[in-house]
Design a protein around this motif. Structure first.
Motif, PDB file in Angstrom:
ATOM      1  N   GLY A  16      40.482  39.183  40.748  1.00 23.35           N
ATOM      2  CA  GLY A  16      39.415  39.944  40.097  1.00 23.35           C
ATOM      3  C   GLY A  16      39.175  41.316  40.685  1.00 23.35           C
ATOM      4  O   GLY A  16      38.671  42.209  39.998  1.00 23.35           O
ATOM      5  N   PHE A  17      39.509  41.495  41.977  1.00 23.43           N
ATOM      6  CA  PHE A  17      39.234  42.760  42.659  1.00 23.43           C
ATOM      7  C   PHE A  17      40.500  43.599  42.878  1.00 23.43           C
ATOM      8  O   PHE A  17      40.465  44.608  43.588  1.00 23.43           O
ATOM      9  CB  PHE A  17      38.564  42.500  44.007  1.00 23.43           C
ATOM     10  N   THR A  18      41.598  43.169  42.283  1.00 21.50           N
ATOM     11  CA  THR A  18      42.863  43.900  42.434  1.00 21.50           C
ATOM     12  C   THR A  18      43.328  44.336  41.041  1.00 21.50           C
ATOM     13  O   THR A  18      42.820  43.823  40.034  1.00 21.50           O
ATOM     14  CB  THR A  18      43.904  42.992  43.128  1.00 21.50           C
ATOM     15  N   GLN A  49      35.650  33.995  49.087  1.00 18.88           N
ATOM     16  CA  GLN A  49      36.041  33.980  47.675  1.00 18.88           C
ATOM     17  C   GLN A  49      34.772  34.136  46.828  1.00 18.88           C
ATOM     18  O   GLN A  49      33.895  33.271  46.861  1.00 18.88           O
ATOM     19  CB  GLN A  49      36.739  32.633  47.389  1.00 18.88           C
ATOM     20  N   ASP A  50      34.680  35.261  46.112  1.00 20.05           N
ATOM     21  CA  ASP A  50      33.578  35.456  45.170  1.00 20.05           C
ATOM     22  C   ASP A  50      33.762  34.406  44.064  1.00 20.05           C
ATOM     23  O   ASP A  50      34.863  34.269  43.514  1.00 20.05           O
ATOM     24  CB  ASP A  50      33.694  36.887  44.601  1.00 20.05           C
ATOM     25  N   TRP A  51      32.675  33.680  43.711  1.00 17.00           N
ATOM     26  CA  TRP A  51      32.873  32.444  42.928  1.00 17.00           C
ATOM     27  C   TRP A  51      31.617  32.185  42.100  1.00 17.00           C
ATOM     28  O   TRP A  51      30.732  31.425  42.486  1.00 17.00           O
ATOM     29  CB  TRP A  51      33.146  31.303  43.925  1.00 17.00           C
ATOM     30  N   HIS A  52      31.542  32.911  40.953  1.00 12.90           N
ATOM     31  CA  HIS A  52      30.296  32.931  40.186  1.00 12.90           C
ATOM     32  C   HIS A  52      30.301  31.975  38.995  1.00 12.90           C
ATOM     33  O   HIS A  52      31.315  31.868  38.294  1.00 12.90           O
ATOM     34  CB  HIS A  52      30.056  34.332  39.614  1.00 12.90           C
ATOM     35  N   PRO A  53      29.129  31.367  38.697  1.00  8.92           N
ATOM     36  CA  PRO A  53      28.982  30.706  37.393  1.00  8.92           C
ATOM     37  C   PRO A  53      28.967  31.778  36.289  1.00  8.92           C
ATOM     38  O   PRO A  53      28.625  32.929  36.543  1.00  8.92           O
ATOM     39  CB  PRO A  53      27.614  30.010  37.501  1.00  8.92           C
ATOM     40  N   SER A  84      31.553  41.122  34.214  1.00  6.97           N
ATOM     41  CA  SER A  84      31.732  39.714  34.588  1.00  6.97           C
ATOM     42  C   SER A  84      33.045  39.578  35.342  1.00  6.97           C
ATOM     43  O   SER A  84      34.067  40.135  34.934  1.00  6.97           O
ATOM     44  CB  SER A  84      31.751  38.835  33.338  1.00  6.97           C
ATOM     45  N   HIS A  85      33.004  38.880  36.490  1.00  5.65           N
ATOM     46  CA  HIS A  85      34.186  38.817  37.351  1.00  5.65           C
ATOM     47  C   HIS A  85      34.166  37.530  38.163  1.00  5.65           C
ATOM     48  O   HIS A  85      33.098  36.972  38.416  1.00  5.65           O
ATOM     49  CB  HIS A  85      34.225  40.026  38.301  1.00  5.65           C
ATOM     50  N   CYS A  86      35.340  37.098  38.577  1.00  9.71           N
ATOM     51  CA  CYS A  86      35.487  35.958  39.489  1.00  9.71           C
ATOM     52  C   CYS A  86      34.646  34.756  39.061  1.00  9.71           C
ATOM     53  O   CYS A  86      33.900  34.172  39.857  1.00  9.71           O
ATOM     54  CB  CYS A  86      35.161  36.376  40.921  1.00  9.71           C
ATOM     55  N   ILE A 116      21.203  34.274  42.436  1.00  5.17           N
ATOM     56  CA  ILE A 116      21.319  35.061  43.668  1.00  5.17           C
ATOM     57  C   ILE A 116      22.747  35.577  43.791  1.00  5.17           C
ATOM     58  O   ILE A 116      23.697  34.790  43.709  1.00  5.17           O
ATOM     59  CB  ILE A 116      21.040  34.216  44.942  1.00  5.17           C
ATOM     60  N   ASP A 117      22.906  36.887  44.021  1.00  5.06           N
ATOM     61  CA  ASP A 117      24.243  37.395  44.324  1.00  5.06           C
ATOM     62  C   ASP A 117      24.485  37.225  45.820  1.00  5.06           C
ATOM     63  O   ASP A 117      23.563  36.917  46.592  1.00  5.06           O
ATOM     64  CB  ASP A 117      24.369  38.865  43.906  1.00  5.06           C
ATOM     65  N   SER A 118      25.714  37.394  46.253  1.00  6.41           N
ATOM     66  CA  SER A 118      26.009  37.303  47.677  1.00  6.41           C
ATOM     67  C   SER A 118      27.191  38.202  48.007  1.00  6.41           C
ATOM     68  O   SER A 118      28.334  37.836  47.762  1.00  6.41           O
ATOM     69  CB  SER A 118      26.321  35.858  48.077  1.00  6.41           C
TER      70      SER A 118
HETATM   71 ZN    ZN Z   1      30.624  39.106  42.594  1.00  4.51          ZN
END
Ligand code: ZN
Length: 209
Positions: A16-18, A49-53, A84-86, A116-118
């Motif tokens: 997602g970040f590349t 690892q960024d890991w979002h719902p 929207s990512h990861c 909550i973001d992190s």
């Molecule tokens: Zn994120």
């Protein structure tokens, strides 16, 4: 290098970040071979690892009328809204295929709570919800951490600043990071990191001591 009490934290080296990802950071894939070489010098390596719902609060599409890179005010402070990512379980959230650190013991998944973001690997953005990383490092006798990965001005910076806050001797290996640099955020992040006590080094310090 002397590994006693030292760990490497590799932040968000994910599709997602590349380039090709939903929140791609230019040329961020080019630092991956260096990160792999650095990791070979460390017994203790932690991956984040960024890991979002899908309904995550940091996604612009979850806020009516908002566009990516605008900001909103939340209970815990200003939140940048991202494309929207990861999203959990997707290809975008997977580690980049070039990342090759099979001896890494711990993966910290962050941003898993909808509200909550992190950015930090230590503490979620509400500054109240720990990820468990501090306990892991302390139980392994770690007192010094080196931080690499993506993005220098967000998740790397917040991780390094929190590492200092929790009492770790903290270094960011500058040439093994990649930045988003949104409205001079990179310059600001280095200022914030240096004010917090983060030390800025280059990879040659590790690879050619
Ligand atoms: Zn994120």
């Amino acid at each position: 290098m002397n590994q006693q009490g030292t760990a490497l934290i590799v932040v968000d080296v994910q599709n997602g970040f590349t380039p090709g990802g939903q929140l791609a950071v230019s040329d961020a894939d080019l630092i991956i071979p260096l990160i792999n070489r650095l990791a070979g010098q460390f017994e203790h390596v932690v991956l984040t690892q960024d890991w979002h719902p899908a309904d995550h609060i940091s996604f612009a599409e979850n806020h009516v009328g908002k566009q990516p890179f605008e900001t909103i005010d939340l209970d815990y402070g200003v939140q940048v809204l991202w494309p929207s990512h990861c999203v959990q379980g997707t290809h975008d959230a997977a580690f980049h295929p070039d990342l090759n650190i099979s001896h890494a013991q711990l993966v910290i998944r962050k941003g898993i709570h909808t509200h909550i973001d992190s950015y930090s690997a230590f503490m979620e953005a509400d500054q109240k919800t720990p990820t468990g990383l501090t306990g892991y490092l302390r139980e392994h006798g770690i007192t010094t951490v080196y931080v690499v990965g993506i993005a220098t001005d967000f998740c790397v910076a917040w991780t390094a600043i929190d590492a200092c806050k929790f009492g770790f001797n903290t270094f960011v290996i500058e040439d093994a990071t990649g930045a988003i640099d949104l409205n001079v955020s990179l310059q600001q992040a280095w200022g914030d990191m240096q004010a917090a006590g983060v030390q800025r080094v280059l990879s040659e310090v590790i690879l050619n001591p």
